[in-house]
Every structure is written in structure tokens, then in C-alpha cells.
Motif scaffolding. Structure first.
Motif, mmCIF file in Angstrom:
data_model
loop_
_atom_site.group_PDB
_atom_site.id
_atom_site.type_symbol
_atom_site.label_atom_id
_atom_site.label_comp_id
_atom_site.label_asym_id
_atom_site.label_seq_id
_atom_site.Cartn_x
_atom_site.Cartn_y
_atom_site.Cartn_z
ATOM 1 N N ASP A 1 48.988 59.339 93.390
ATOM 2 C CA ASP A 1 47.841 58.585 94.121
ATOM 3 C C ASP A 1 47.820 58.122 93.361
ATOM 4 N N LEU B 1 49.755 55.209 91.300
ATOM 5 C CA LEU B 1 50.344 54.287 92.639
ATOM 6 C C LEU B 1 48.788 53.079 92.710
ATOM 7 N N LYS B 2 47.800 53.830 93.638
ATOM 8 C CA LYS B 2 46.726 52.750 93.247
ATOM 9 C C LYS B 2 45.848 51.594 91.910
ATOM 10 N N GLY C 1 48.686 50.735 90.200
ATOM 11 C CA GLY C 1 49.778 49.924 90.153
ATOM 12 C C GLY C 1 49.492 48.257 90.968
ATOM 13 N N GLY C 2 48.736 48.481 92.175
ATOM 14 C CA GLY C 2 48.408 48.244 93.068
ATOM 15 C C GLY C 2 49.332 48.472 93.960
ATOM 16 N N LYS C 3 49.542 49.531 94.396
ATOM 17 C CA LYS C 3 50.346 49.864 95.583
ATOM 18 C C LYS C 3 49.605 50.982 96.397
ATOM 19 N N ASP C 4 48.987 50.225 97.244
ATOM 20 C CA ASP C 4 48.164 50.873 97.734
ATOM 21 C C ASP C 4 48.810 51.694 99.232
ATOM 22 N N GLU C 5 49.030 51.081 99.104
ATOM 23 C CA GLU C 5 50.582 51.341 100.962
ATOM 24 C C GLU C 5 51.591 53.059 100.480
ATOM 25 N N TYR C 6 51.747 52.266 99.477
ATOM 26 C CA TYR C 6 52.769 53.278 98.648
ATOM 27 C C TYR C 6 51.846 54.606 98.629
ATOM 28 N N ALA C 7 50.732 54.883 98.314
ATOM 29 C CA ALA C 7 49.611 56.365 97.801
ATOM 30 C C ALA C 7 49.840 56.825 99.169
ATOM 31 N N THR D 1 52.331 58.926 100.176
ATOM 32 C CA THR D 1 52.405 59.626 99.418
ATOM 33 C C THR D 1 51.409 61.044 99.634
#
Length: 65
Positions: free
Chosen positions: A21, A24-25, A27-33, A36
């Protein structure tokens, strides 16, 4: 009887989900976080549901005459 190894497995999955989490957060990938986190919750619930089914079967056999 409750297996101590299961508690460690749940803790390990929790720690892994927290690390993923944060990575990913950052890295700017909040949707993937979010996906997950939901996958981690489902994995832990599947572990716990197995224990609950064993509990219900034990209670059922306890109260049968």
C-alpha cells in the motif's frame, strides 16, 4: 485448537499489504493500492472463515445427542 502458525500467516499478510500500500501510494497508483488492500482482506477472511466453519462443526457435534 488454534494454530499459532495461522496467526503468524495473518500477520505476515497484513505486513505485506501495508508495504504494498505504501509503495503503490507513493508511486501515485492509488487505485492499485485499494485493489491490493481488498485482495489482502479477502485472503485473510478466507483464512478466518475456515476457522469459523471448524468452530461451528465442533459446536454442532457438542450439542448433538
Amino acid at each position: 485448537m488454534l494454530d499459532v502458525g495461522l496467526i503468524f500467516k495473518i500477520g505476515a499478510v497484513g505486513i505485506l499489504i501495508i508495504i504494498l500500500d505504501k509503495v503503490l501510494k507513493s508511486g501515485g497508483k492509488d487505485e492499485y493500492a485499494v485493489i491490493t488492500n481488498l485482495a489482502g482482506v479477502v485472503i485473510i477472511l478466507m483464512m478466518v472463515i475456515n476457522l469459523i466453519s471448524k468452530l461451528f462443526s465442533t459446536v454442532k457435534t457438542l450439542f448433538q445427542l
